[in-house]
Scaffold this active site. Sequence first.
Site, mmCIF file in Angstrom:
data_model
loop_
_atom_site.group_PDB
_atom_site.id
_atom_site.type_symbol
_atom_site.label_atom_id
_atom_site.label_comp_id
_atom_site.label_asym_id
_atom_site.label_seq_id
_atom_site.Cartn_x
_atom_site.Cartn_y
_atom_site.Cartn_z
ATOM 1 N N GLN A 253 -87.701 -68.524 -31.555
ATOM 2 C CA GLN A 253 -88.552 -69.682 -30.619
ATOM 3 C C GLN A 253 -89.743 -70.034 -32.289
ATOM 4 O O GLN A 253 -89.874 -69.676 -33.727
ATOM 5 C CB GLN A 253 -90.006 -69.674 -30.036
ATOM 6 C CG GLN A 253 -91.031 -70.165 -29.827
ATOM 7 C CD GLN A 253 -92.252 -70.281 -28.521
ATOM 8 O OE1 GLN A 253 -91.519 -69.572 -27.917
ATOM 9 N NE2 GLN A 253 -92.465 -71.422 -27.887
ATOM 10 N N ASP B 70 -85.449 -84.277 -31.359
ATOM 11 C CA ASP B 70 -85.913 -83.818 -32.517
ATOM 12 C C ASP B 70 -85.344 -83.673 -33.873
ATOM 13 O O ASP B 70 -85.137 -84.311 -34.250
ATOM 14 C CB ASP B 70 -84.628 -82.024 -32.527
ATOM 15 C CG ASP B 70 -84.854 -80.839 -33.082
ATOM 16 O OD1 ASP B 70 -84.959 -81.452 -34.056
ATOM 17 O OD2 ASP B 70 -85.528 -79.879 -32.172
ATOM 18 N N HIS C 98 -84.564 -77.451 -24.952
ATOM 19 C CA HIS C 98 -84.306 -78.501 -25.929
ATOM 20 C C HIS C 98 -83.049 -78.748 -24.609
ATOM 21 O O HIS C 98 -82.153 -78.204 -23.811
ATOM 22 C CB HIS C 98 -83.652 -77.303 -26.616
ATOM 23 C CG HIS C 98 -84.033 -76.597 -27.670
ATOM 24 N ND1 HIS C 98 -84.140 -77.637 -29.338
ATOM 25 C CD2 HIS C 98 -85.168 -75.469 -27.671
ATOM 26 C CE1 HIS C 98 -84.646 -76.514 -29.786
ATOM 27 N NE2 HIS C 98 -85.677 -75.725 -28.742
ATOM 28 N N HIS D 177 -91.132 -75.562 -24.673
ATOM 29 C CA HIS D 177 -90.639 -76.704 -24.523
ATOM 30 C C HIS D 177 -89.235 -76.277 -24.767
ATOM 31 O O HIS D 177 -88.524 -75.748 -24.471
ATOM 32 C CB HIS D 177 -90.489 -77.282 -26.151
ATOM 33 C CG HIS D 177 -89.836 -76.886 -27.138
ATOM 34 N ND1 HIS D 177 -90.961 -75.799 -27.649
ATOM 35 C CD2 HIS D 177 -88.782 -77.144 -27.913
ATOM 36 C CE1 HIS D 177 -90.458 -74.954 -28.670
ATOM 37 N NE2 HIS D 177 -89.441 -75.233 -28.733
HETATM 38 P P1 5GP Z 1 -87.920 -73.961 -31.495
HETATM 39 O O1 5GP Z 1 -87.614 -73.268 -32.194
HETATM 40 O O2 5GP Z 1 -89.507 -73.823 -31.428
HETATM 41 O O3 5GP Z 1 -87.053 -73.365 -30.142
HETATM 42 O O4 5GP Z 1 -87.942 -75.751 -31.380
HETATM 43 C C1 5GP Z 1 -88.935 -76.029 -31.912
HETATM 44 C C2 5GP Z 1 -87.908 -77.662 -32.850
HETATM 45 O O5 5GP Z 1 -88.843 -78.346 -32.713
HETATM 46 C C3 5GP Z 1 -86.795 -76.959 -33.542
HETATM 47 O O6 5GP Z 1 -85.596 -77.866 -32.945
HETATM 48 C C4 5GP Z 1 -87.208 -78.293 -34.913
HETATM 49 O O7 5GP Z 1 -86.568 -78.705 -35.606
HETATM 50 C C5 5GP Z 1 -88.640 -79.303 -34.231
HETATM 51 N N1 5GP Z 1 -89.397 -79.577 -35.036
HETATM 52 C C6 5GP Z 1 -90.576 -78.306 -35.467
HETATM 53 N N2 5GP Z 1 -91.049 -79.578 -36.020
HETATM 54 C C7 5GP Z 1 -90.867 -80.703 -35.998
HETATM 55 C C8 5GP Z 1 -91.737 -81.534 -35.901
HETATM 56 O O8 5GP Z 1 -92.173 -82.030 -36.708
HETATM 57 N N3 5GP Z 1 -90.705 -83.322 -34.998
HETATM 58 C C9 5GP Z 1 -90.570 -82.863 -34.267
HETATM 59 N N4 5GP Z 1 -89.616 -83.918 -33.640
HETATM 60 N N5 5GP Z 1 -89.490 -82.594 -33.556
HETATM 61 C C10 5GP Z 1 -89.920 -80.752 -34.932
#
Ligand code: 5GP
Length: 145
Positions: A101, A37, A109, A107
């Site tokens: 999200q 991440d 974590h 995805h």
């Molecule tokens: P969500 O908020 O959808 O559960 O998680 C998305 C995750 O993707 C977040 O923890 C955020 O830090 C991560 N993330 C967002 N953009 C990028 C990216 O461009 N590359 C990577 N490796 N992680 C990302």
Amino acid sequence: MSLETEYDPDNIFAKIIRGDMPCVKVLETDKILAFMDVFPQSEGHCLVIHKQSQAVNFLDVEPEALSELTAATQEVARAVHYGLNPDGIRIMQFSGARAGQTVFHLHIHVLPVYEGVVVAAHASGKPADAESLEPIAAKIRAALA
Ligand code: 5GP
């Protein structure tokens, strides 16, 4: 944004799968990609995605892809355990913007927790650079082998 969001083929994780955006990889097969991440909430925070499913969230994923994704998540979590020796590991999945999200390609974590170390806020702060993530990813990859 509702839970019935349409899949956007240009979301950031789709670009990572296509190789249009960089990431620091932990595990890759024909179906699964696990990578660091870029806004890590703790050292070793990584994400596990299915490369073939276009599920937006947990509710719309095909059972077979879900099974492959969860098996890979367990593999990565075990490698995080052996490679980084955290005191605990949170396995998290947010479905829908209201639930937190921010990227709309399903995805999971894998978030290591270390005693006495505060877990950072979700998807915030400054992005980590590849140079700082790579040695952590290398320890996880070594524990996978
Ligand atoms: P969500 O908020 O959808 O559960 O998680 C998305 C995750 O993707 C977040 O923890 C955020 O830090 C991560 N993330 C967002 N953009 C990028 C990216 O461009 N590359 C990577 N490796 N992680 C990302």
